[in-house]
Design a protein around this motif. Structure first.
Motif, PDB file in Angstrom:
ATOM      1  N   THR A  38      12.627  -2.504  -2.126  1.00 35.44           N
ATOM      2  CA  THR A  38      12.389  -3.693  -2.955  1.00 35.44           C
ATOM      3  C   THR A  38      11.093  -3.556  -3.743  1.00 35.44           C
ATOM      4  N   ALA A  39      10.050  -3.053  -3.081  1.00 37.30           N
ATOM      5  CA  ALA A  39       8.750  -2.922  -3.743  1.00 37.30           C
ATOM      6  C   ALA A  39       8.771  -1.872  -4.852  1.00 37.30           C
ATOM      7  N   LEU A  40       9.678  -0.899  -4.746  1.00 37.92           N
ATOM      8  CA  LEU A  40       9.741   0.195  -5.714  1.00 37.92           C
ATOM      9  C   LEU A  40      10.948   0.072  -6.645  1.00 37.92           C
ATOM     10  N   VAL A  41      11.496  -1.135  -6.780  1.00 39.30           N
ATOM     11  CA  VAL A  41      12.749  -1.320  -7.504  1.00 39.30           C
ATOM     12  C   VAL A  41      12.691  -0.824  -8.947  1.00 39.30           C
ATOM     13  N   ASP A  42      11.516  -0.883  -9.573  1.00 39.31           N
ATOM     14  CA  ASP A  42      11.399  -0.464 -10.974  1.00 39.31           C
ATOM     15  C   ASP A  42      10.855   0.952 -11.131  1.00 39.31           C
ATOM     16  N   HIS A  43      10.721   1.662 -10.023  1.00 42.36           N
ATOM     17  CA  HIS A  43      10.133   3.005 -10.091  1.00 42.36           C
ATOM     18  C   HIS A  43      11.104   3.995 -10.728  1.00 42.36           C
ATOM     19  N   GLN A  44      10.584   4.866 -11.567  1.00 38.48           N
ATOM     20  CA  GLN A  44      11.390   5.917 -12.185  1.00 38.48           C
ATOM     21  C   GLN A  44      11.321   7.182 -11.330  1.00 38.48           C
ATOM     22  N   GLN A  85       0.827  -1.211   0.000  1.00 33.15           N
ATOM     23  CA  GLN A  85       0.000   0.000   0.000  1.00 33.15           C
ATOM     24  C   GLN A  85       0.856   1.253   0.000  1.00 33.15           C
ATOM     25  N   ALA A  86       1.902   1.253   0.845  1.00 32.86           N
ATOM     26  CA  ALA A  86       2.787   2.417   0.911  1.00 32.86           C
ATOM     27  C   ALA A  86       3.509   2.629  -0.408  1.00 32.86           C
ATOM     28  N   ALA A  87       3.992   1.542  -1.005  1.00 34.36           N
ATOM     29  CA  ALA A  87       4.701   1.649  -2.276  1.00 34.36           C
ATOM     30  C   ALA A  87       3.794   2.197  -3.367  1.00 34.36           C
ATOM     31  N   THR A 129      -2.730   8.254   7.068  1.00 39.64           N
ATOM     32  CA  THR A 129      -3.545   7.499   6.119  1.00 39.64           C
ATOM     33  C   THR A 129      -3.195   6.021   6.216  1.00 39.64           C
ATOM     34  N   LEU A 130      -1.914   5.764   6.428  1.00 37.68           N
ATOM     35  CA  LEU A 130      -1.414   4.399   6.554  1.00 37.68           C
ATOM     36  C   LEU A 130      -0.397   4.364   7.684  1.00 37.68           C
ATOM     37  N   ALA A 131      -0.611   3.517   8.677  1.00 39.49           N
ATOM     38  CA  ALA A 131       0.270   3.406   9.839  1.00 39.49           C
ATOM     39  C   ALA A 131       0.952   2.045   9.821  1.00 39.49           C
ATOM     40  N   ILE A 132       2.287   2.054   9.909  1.00 38.00           N
ATOM     41  CA  ILE A 132       3.066   0.818   9.839  1.00 38.00           C
ATOM     42  C   ILE A 132       3.930   0.714  11.088  1.00 38.00           C
ATOM     43  N   THR A 133       3.644  -0.259  11.916  1.00 36.74           N
ATOM     44  CA  THR A 133       4.461  -0.513  13.099  1.00 36.74           C
ATOM     45  C   THR A 133       5.598  -1.436  12.689  1.00 36.74           C
ATOM     46  N   ALA A 134       6.806  -0.891  12.663  1.00 39.01           N
ATOM     47  CA  ALA A 134       7.941  -1.688  12.192  1.00 39.01           C
ATOM     48  C   ALA A 134       9.245  -0.980  12.483  1.00 39.01           C
ATOM     49  N   ASP A 135      10.307  -1.743  12.462  1.00 37.59           N
ATOM     50  CA  ASP A 135      11.659  -1.182  12.502  1.00 37.59           C
ATOM     51  C   ASP A 135      11.899  -0.379  11.230  1.00 37.59           C
ATOM     52  N   ALA A 136      12.512   0.779  11.357  1.00 36.85           N
ATOM     53  CA  ALA A 136      12.707   1.659  10.205  1.00 36.85           C
ATOM     54  C   ALA A 136      13.542   1.000   9.114  1.00 36.85           C
ATOM     55  N   LYS A 137      14.616   0.353   9.483  1.00 37.81           N
ATOM     56  CA  LYS A 137      15.490  -0.249   8.473  1.00 37.81           C
ATOM     57  C   LYS A 137      14.770  -1.351   7.712  1.00 37.81           C
ATOM     58  N   LEU A 138      14.056  -2.215   8.427  1.00 37.30           N
ATOM     59  CA  LEU A 138      13.337  -3.298   7.761  1.00 37.30           C
ATOM     60  C   LEU A 138      12.251  -2.755   6.840  1.00 37.30           C
ATOM     61  N   ALA A 139      11.568  -1.715   7.292  1.00 37.22           N
ATOM     62  CA  ALA A 139      10.491  -1.143   6.480  1.00 37.22           C
ATOM     63  C   ALA A 139      11.050  -0.462   5.228  1.00 37.22           C
ATOM     64  N   LEU A 140      12.134   0.293   5.384  1.00 38.94           N
ATOM     65  CA  LEU A 140      12.711   1.003   4.240  1.00 38.94           C
ATOM     66  C   LEU A 140      13.321   0.028   3.235  1.00 38.94           C
ATOM     67  N   GLU A 141      13.930  -1.029   3.733  1.00 36.05           N
ATOM     68  CA  GLU A 141      14.441  -2.051   2.820  1.00 36.05           C
ATOM     69  C   GLU A 141      13.311  -2.668   2.008  1.00 36.05           C
TER      70      GLU A 141
END
Length: 537
Positions: free
Chosen positions: A330-336, A198-200, A314-326
């Motif tokens: 990955t989810a946005l690997v093909d984004h321009q 969703q975030a991606a 709008t979207l809340a993600i409970t997670a470690d910052a490094k794991l979430a950003l990694e």
């Protein structure tokens, strides 16, 4: 010789600390805590003696911020706990781990009000408000479990101080039957795949995204930079997030979130990603209001409650910052990436520089010259005017290289003991204490601790013979400036009396020379800057 037949709970406690990797204790022995010291020689734990329990807490804070390692504080009952409470409040506000071990009156004496030495109605309740938890150990058998709880918070939750108190009769009780546990380090939570998708999707569709990285993302700098560049998004950091992007990164707007152009950018963004930040008033300087957002807000934080404070996501993600950003990378690997944002960032940086007053520009020059002497210089600040300017302008070349007490709790006197803790933690790194003459007088005796430890620590004192920022605040509101023009003693003579080197810097180049000499010294150096002179350097 150690007594292998009868081992007290106090002796077992220090063995347990060593098993968890604690190698430094800050404390002032007292009659109620001496039994905690009996077992210290049997470990490799180093003991540092501050001159005040508040100093012990600030030293543990600086130690943890620079290494991520936990330092313990051994604190006496009663006044020791009220003294360290302020330092615990600063660490609590800034999400800094700290383990505070104290004594308390015997179990049969608790809450009786019988006038025992150092007695408080409820010491544990007093400290509960500035700690993740405060626990009274009623049996030695509880210690393994309670310590495991403490380190679970330090390692996998929002890190904050933990207080464990041992009644006098428990400290001396037998712990010969206890065995050191196998220490298992708990992991931090990873984000759910659905929330990352969703975030991606939101970020991929954004035309005017803005990224905000706070102190909670400081250990995820590489992933944060990668996401910034993958999106081509304008990025700001909070004060405790400084260094996540390298200086002058083409998409970085520094830590300028409180400035009007950036607040306008925040309001206009169609998607904002805020990672590891409270979005609080010390981040935005919006003391009478909260950040305005018209677009979608994605928040990532270890603390699920914090996800909903100050700005509804709008979207809340409970997670470690490094794991979430990694995962986002990955989810946005093909984004321009967006391409127009580099020119936009350059224009905004020029605009932001133009907003600085001549006084702020003088502060900026001083800090830049301080930082230029050695790479990765760590500047530990107090609450004073150069620090407030540096919060907006300083761009360190690594994380954890600029921190101060103007965030969160906002204590005076922090910079000297916190810099001592940082230097003890990283003896080969250049560390500077940047403090005002008023703030220094809060914790001035800690000069003795720095001398005792033989620290090559420059203590740069911005001397204006007043509480300058409060005086300006009063003047701006046409309030009589009562109580802010203070008598400041001869700090150079006092510092020499403590055994420090002491000198007054006469120019920017002279400041750099004195810093170079201070880094080579075998003891601390107090470098005084006269504000009236420095504003014209």
């Amino acid at each position: 010789m150690p007594n292998t037949v009868f081992k007290t709970c106090g002796e077992y406690l220090v063995e347990l600390l060593a098993a968890y990797g604690v190698d430094t204790v800050f404390g002032i022995p007292g009659v109620h805590t001496v039994e905690l010291y009996r077992g210290l020689p049997n470990t490799k734990i180093t003991h540092i003696t501050p001159r005040h329990e508040q100093g012990a807490g600030f030293m543990a804070d600086g130690y943890a911020r620079t290494t991520g390692k936990i330092a313990a504080c051994f604190i006496i009952t009663g006044p020791g706990m009220t003294n360290i409470a302020t330092a615990m409040g600063q660490a609590y506000a800034d999400s800094i781990p700290m383990l505070v071990i104290s004594a308390v009156n015997g179990r049969h004496e608790l809450a009786l009000g019988s006038g025992r030495l150092h007695e408080l109605p409820s010491q544990r309740n007093l400290l509960a408000g500035v700690s993740a938890f405060s626990h009274t150990l009623l049996r030695p058998d509880e210690l393994n479990e309670v310590m495991a709880r403490a380190f679970a918070i330090f390692n996998s939750a929002r890190p904050r101080p933990v207080h464990i108190e041992l009644p006098l009769d428990v400290i001396t009780a037998s712990a010969a039957h206890l065995k050191l546990p196998i220490v298992a380090k708990s992991s931090r939570p990873a984000p759910s795949p659905d929330s990352i998708q969703q975030a991606a999707q939101l970020l991929a569709q954004a035309q005017t995204p803005l990224l905000i990285f706070g102190g909670g993302a400081a250990d995820a700098a590489q992933s944060a930079q990668a996401l910034t560049e993958r999106l081509g998004a304008l990025t700001v950091t909070t004060i405790n997030g400084k260094g996540i992007l390298p200086p002058a990164h083409p998409l970085s707007l520094g830590s300028t979130l409180p400035q009007r152009p950036i607040l306008d950018l925040l309001r206009a963004a169609d998607v904002v990603l805020a990672v590891g930040t409270e979005l609080g008033e010390t981040d935005t300087l919006l003391f009478d209001s909260k950040p305005e957002l018209t677009g979608k807000l994605i928040r990532i934080d270890l603390d699920p409650e914090q996800l909903y404070r100050n700005a509804a996501p709008t979207l809340a993600i409970t997670a470690d910052a490094k794991l979430a950003l990694e995962a986002l990378n990955t989810a946005l690997v093909d984004h321009q990436p967006l391409t127009h944002t580099v020119a936009q960032a350059q224009n905004l940086r020029q605009q932001l520089q133009g907003l600085l007053s001549s006084t702020q520009q003088a502060h900026q020059r001083v800090i830049a010259h301080m930082r230029a002497v050695y790479p990765e210089t760590m500047i530990v600040g107090d609450q004073n005017q150069p620090v407030y300017t540096g919060n907006l302008t300083d761009e360190p070349d690594t994380t954890h290289a600029w921190f101060n007490s103007s965030t969160g709790y906002g204590t005076l006197g922090y910079a000297l003991p916190a810099a001592i803790g940082a230097k003890i933690a990283q003896p080969k790194r250049a560390v500077i204490s940047l403090i005002g003459d008023g703030g220094l007088q809060f914790t001035l005796p800690e000069l003795a601790t720095a001398v005792e430890q033989g620290l090559a620590l420059p203590i740069v004192v911005w001397n204006n013979q007043c509480y300058g920022e409060i005086k300006r605040y009063m003047q701006d509101r046409d309030i009589p400036t009562i109580g802010v023009d203070i008598y400041t003693p001869d700090l150079l003579t006092i510092a020499r009396g403590y055994g420090c080197y002491a000198i007054r810097a006469e120019s920017l180049s002279d400041l750099q020379v004195q810093l170079e000499l201070a880094y080579q010294a075998a003891k601390p150096t107090l470098i005084e800057i006269n504000e009236a002179q420095a504003l014209h350097w």
